[in-house]
Design an enzyme around this catalytic site. Structure first.
Site, short mmCIF file in Angstrom:
data_model
loop_
_atom_site.label_atom_id
_atom_site.label_comp_id
_atom_site.label_asym_id
_atom_site.label_seq_id
_atom_site.Cartn_x
_atom_site.Cartn_y
_atom_site.Cartn_z
N ASP A 74 -20.58 -45.61 -72.00
CA ASP A 74 -20.17 -46.94 -72.43
C ASP A 74 -20.48 -47.00 -73.93
O ASP A 74 -21.17 -46.13 -74.47
CB ASP A 74 -20.90 -48.04 -71.65
C1 BGC Z 1 -18.06 -52.52 -72.22
C2 BGC Z 1 -17.04 -51.57 -71.65
C3 BGC Z 1 -15.89 -51.44 -72.61
C4 BGC Z 1 -16.43 -50.96 -73.94
C5 BGC Z 1 -15.37 -50.78 -75.01
C6 BGC Z 1 -18.46 -52.15 -73.63
O1 BGC Z 1 -19.21 -53.16 -74.20
O2 BGC Z 1 -19.17 -52.56 -71.38
O3 BGC Z 1 -16.59 -52.02 -70.40
O4 BGC Z 1 -14.93 -50.58 -72.09
O5 BGC Z 1 -17.35 -51.90 -74.44
O6 BGC Z 1 -14.87 -51.99 -75.43
#
Ligand code: BGC
Length: 736
Positions: free
Chosen positions: A268
């Site tokens: 993530d």
């Molecule tokens: C989220 C993800 C997301 C990523 C990119 C993170 O803060 O938890 O689900 O895909 O950001 O935006």
């Protein structure tokens, strides 16, 4: 930025460079194809330098990774997910890039998709969003999310598929297959146990092996084994003391070992914390890390990623074996050959009528009718009738906000707009009632408006109407249904309870549309005659709402989570703060396997509305319920048959739900667990018989002593009904 010309150039280069590339044809058997692909991967790998390999294992911008230009290996481009393709983000900051050609179709939120109980619709959803991702030149769509709904306070539940692992599994598989049909990878997230946003980057989850395997992992496992997902995203939180994104048990042993996952594990954004763990426990692609580990940016910061210079150094000095980076790069190349390097990939399309129709159908089928006293709904479109549509949520954009799932749709029909377009004879009047601050794309900027006058205006409007439709609930602001933190209370915010009372006092004909991705406290329930759960519905929200409110569409959605009367009734909250939200360091999932309706059923707590519940404008009855056992052994199955009769005067759809329980067991059991369902459309006055197969293998529990699944012999009860709390018949079966 990648463009079609560049992609064409790259593919041509690869064709010239690698003899295997041209042999990929549709006629190849899948075994041959995979053999060919693996050979090709090996041949590409042999041409790469160590520096080039390492460069492929981490970000080069917010949403892309480096290719290897001299060999024509392309960049990899990703985008959120999961309800539509997110607007373009800047190269190196979270700011939107300000493009004018990146508006998309906003599909309904995944809670709504889950509520449809319709896997065929999920396939259409996946195919359509995949087409939009392809058009936007994305290789990886960052979704869907399958974290289990554990507490109604989780700010991100709207992005997930509800509280039941079986339902989530059945709904996620067709979505993924649909996306990947377009040669765009789905990236199932967040692996695993990211069940709250509060303290998400630091909290350490303690949960039993049974809870892990029986509740929190099955949807991920289905994504890997049944859908063949090409990417998995790690989570922010820790589990048993180790960060989940590079977790020895989760990513290395279970995902890549037991499940034989051959795709890419992506972090993530900023969930990576250690080079050795990331290298050795199965993280392949590091995204979003800040130089200081907090998500901030300095010059050349991509070189300082855990899987950048420190990784290279460890490889060079022998602390990490070369086979480790080779495995990561092979997985990344495999992902590329499935997506950006796939020949005849197509171009996709965007904002088509077909996509809008899919968005509208998912919304229509996911909307849940919760209460309908005196047939408040549907509301007829008749001359002389005045309907007051009241509430900020009647006009507020619900695709803006909410965090990374925020969208920039080409259009978003608000509930008010939908009602106005549908009702030609009745008069629609409107008042806002309260405001909570502007949201990005709203055309009404309410900050100049005074709360008291808004309230008074709404009361006056309600007085003038024959019927009041209050559009309330939550929104996508911080501390509501929004990533980054949890809701702080189970109650409706913004003083809505008092507002509902005020509306009721001036007009007893009051119904409500509840716009949320979560359950809320409902002390105001006696004040509304009709209540419809409308979720976040995306571009076609207002149309789908008007379809159901007017009766053009008969509601058929069922709740994908239990709707508790009070917060403490939920298993996650029963044990106090150490269970949710934890003490700031650790939290213990003390309710264990008894998540959602498993808790309510087993502990005999009556929810406000039960999992699987949802009304219709017609009446269904279930009869002639029988089971046929086809060898009640490990490899056998049970077939449940049930006649569904539509006793009312309009057509509709009903969801037959099959739960299984075991009263005498050597382990703790939930009273019953969903093991099958089937949504069937039945015309007025007609009957249809549905059959649902339950493989005996799905009755297994996870034995913590043997670390394996085990099917207990003996009697099981099959429960057949149209809601977890409305069982028409129980049948005893015996497994040998
Ligand atoms: C989220 C993800 C997301 C990523 C990119 C993170 O803060 O938890 O689900 O895909 O950001 O935006």
């Amino acid at each position: 930025m990648k463009n079609t010309f560049r992609q064409y150039y790259i593919v041509t280069l690869l064709l010239l460079t690698f003899p295997f590339f041209g042999t990929l044809t549709a006629q190849n058997t899948s075994a041959n194809t995979s053999n060919t692909i693996e050979k090709k991967i090996d041949s590409i790998l042999s041409l790469l330098t160590l520096e080039e390999k390492v460069a492929m294992c981490h970000a080069q911008s917010k949403f892309s990774t480096k290719g290897v230009e001299r060999l024509g290996i392309p960049e990899l481009w990703m985008s959120d997910g999961p309800h539509g393709v997110r607007a373009e983000i800047s190269w190196d900051s979270w700011d939107y890039a300000g493009w004018t050609n990146d508006s998309i179709t906003a599909f309904p939120a995944l809670t709504c998709l889950a509520a449809s109980f319709n896997p065929d619709l999920s396939a259409k959803f996946g195919k359509s969003i995949g087409e939009e991702a392809l058009y936007r030149e994305k290789d990886v769509l960052l979704g869907p999310g399958v974290n289990i709904y554990r507490t109604p306070l989780n700010g991100r539940n709207f992005e997930y598929l509800g509280e039941d692992p079986f339902l989530a599994s059945k709904m996620v598989v067709p979505y993924i297959k649909g996306v990947q049909k377009n040669n765009v990878a789905a990236c199932v997230k967040h692996f695993a146990l990211n069940n709250q946003e509060h303290w998400r980057s630091t909290i350490n989850v303690e949960a039993s092996d049974r809870a892990l395997h029986e509740i929190y992992l099955p949807a991920f496992k289905a994504a890997v084994q049944d859908a063949g997902v090409w990417a998995v995203m790690g989570a922010y939180n820790k589990f048993r003391g180790q960060y989940t994104t590079h977790h020895e048990l989760l990513t290395k042993t279970i995902l890549k070992g037991d499940w034989a996952y051959d795709g890419v594990v992506i972090s993530d954004w900023s969930s990576t914390h250690d080079t050795m763990e990331a290298a050795l426990n199965g993280l392949d692609l590091e995204m979003g890390t800040g130089t200081d580990g907090l998500g901030t940016t300095t010059a050349n910061h991509y070189d300082y990623y855990y899987l950048a210079s420190p990784f290279l150094k460890a490889l060079k000095n022998g602390d990490i074996n070369a086979s480790v980076v080779d495995d990561k790069v092979k997985r990344i190349l495999r992902l590329m050959l499935r997506t950006t390097l796939k020949s005849n990939r197509g171009f996709g399309n965007i904002n088509t009528k077909a996509h809008h129709n899919v968005a509208r159908r998912v919304a229509q089928e996911g909307i849940v009718l919760l209460k309908n006293e005196n047939n408040f709904f549907p509301i007829e479109d008749k001359e002389g009738l005045t309907i007051a549509v009241i509430g900020e949520n009647a006009t507020r954009s619900m695709t803006a906000g909410g965090g990374s799932s925020e969208l920039k749709p080409q259009f978003e029909i608000s509930p008010l707009e939908g009602m106005k377009q549908r009702y030609k004879n009745a008069k629609i009047i409107h008042a806002m009632g309260y405001h909570t601050g502007p949201s990005v794309y709203d055309n009404i900027i309410p900050s100049t408006l005074n709360q008291d006058s808004l309230r008074l205006q709404a009361i006056e409007t309600a007085k003038k109407a024959d019927i009041v439709l209050y559009v309330g609930g939550l929104n996508k602001s911080h501390l509501q249904d929004c990533e980054g933190d949890d809701r702080q209370s189970y109650e409706l915010p913004y003083n809505q309870e008092a507002f509902i009372s005020e509306l009721k006092a001036v007009n007893p004909n009051l119904g409500m549309l509840l716009v949320t991705g979560n359950a809320v406290a409902t002390p105001w329930l006696p004040k509304v005659d009709g209540l419809i759960q409308t979720w976040y519905l995306g571009s076609m929200a207002g149309h789908a709402i008007a379809d159901v409110v007017s009766g053009d569409v008969n509601p058929s959605g069922k709740l994908p989570f239990s709707f508790a009367k009070k917060l403490e009734d939920n298993g996650a909250h029963f044990y106090g703060e150490s269970s949710y939200p934890g003490d700031g360091t650790d939290q213990h999932y003390k309710e264990d396997i008894l998540v959602g309706y498993r808790w309510f059923d087993t502990k005999k707590i009556t929810p406000r509305y039960a999992f699987g519940y949802g009304l219709s404008y017609t009446n269904f009855s279930l009869s002639d319920i029988t089971t046929r056992s086809n060898k009640l052994k490990r490899d056998g199955s049970i077939t449940v048959s049930c006649k569904v009769t539509n006793n009312g005067s309009i057509d509709g759809a009903e969801v037959v739900q099959v739960y299984v329980g075991k009263k005498k067991s050597k382990v703790k059991r939930a009273l019953k667990e969903l093991k099958g369902f089937n949504k069937v459309h039945v015309t007025s006055g007609a009957s249809k018989t549905v059959s649902i197969d339950i493989p005996v293998s799905t009755l297994a529990f996870y034995n913590e002593d043997t670390s394996d699944w085990e099917i207990e012999k003996g009697d099981y009860i099959i429960y057949v009904g149209n809601a977890s709390n409305n069982i028409s018949k129980q049948i005893k079966i015996s497994v040998k």
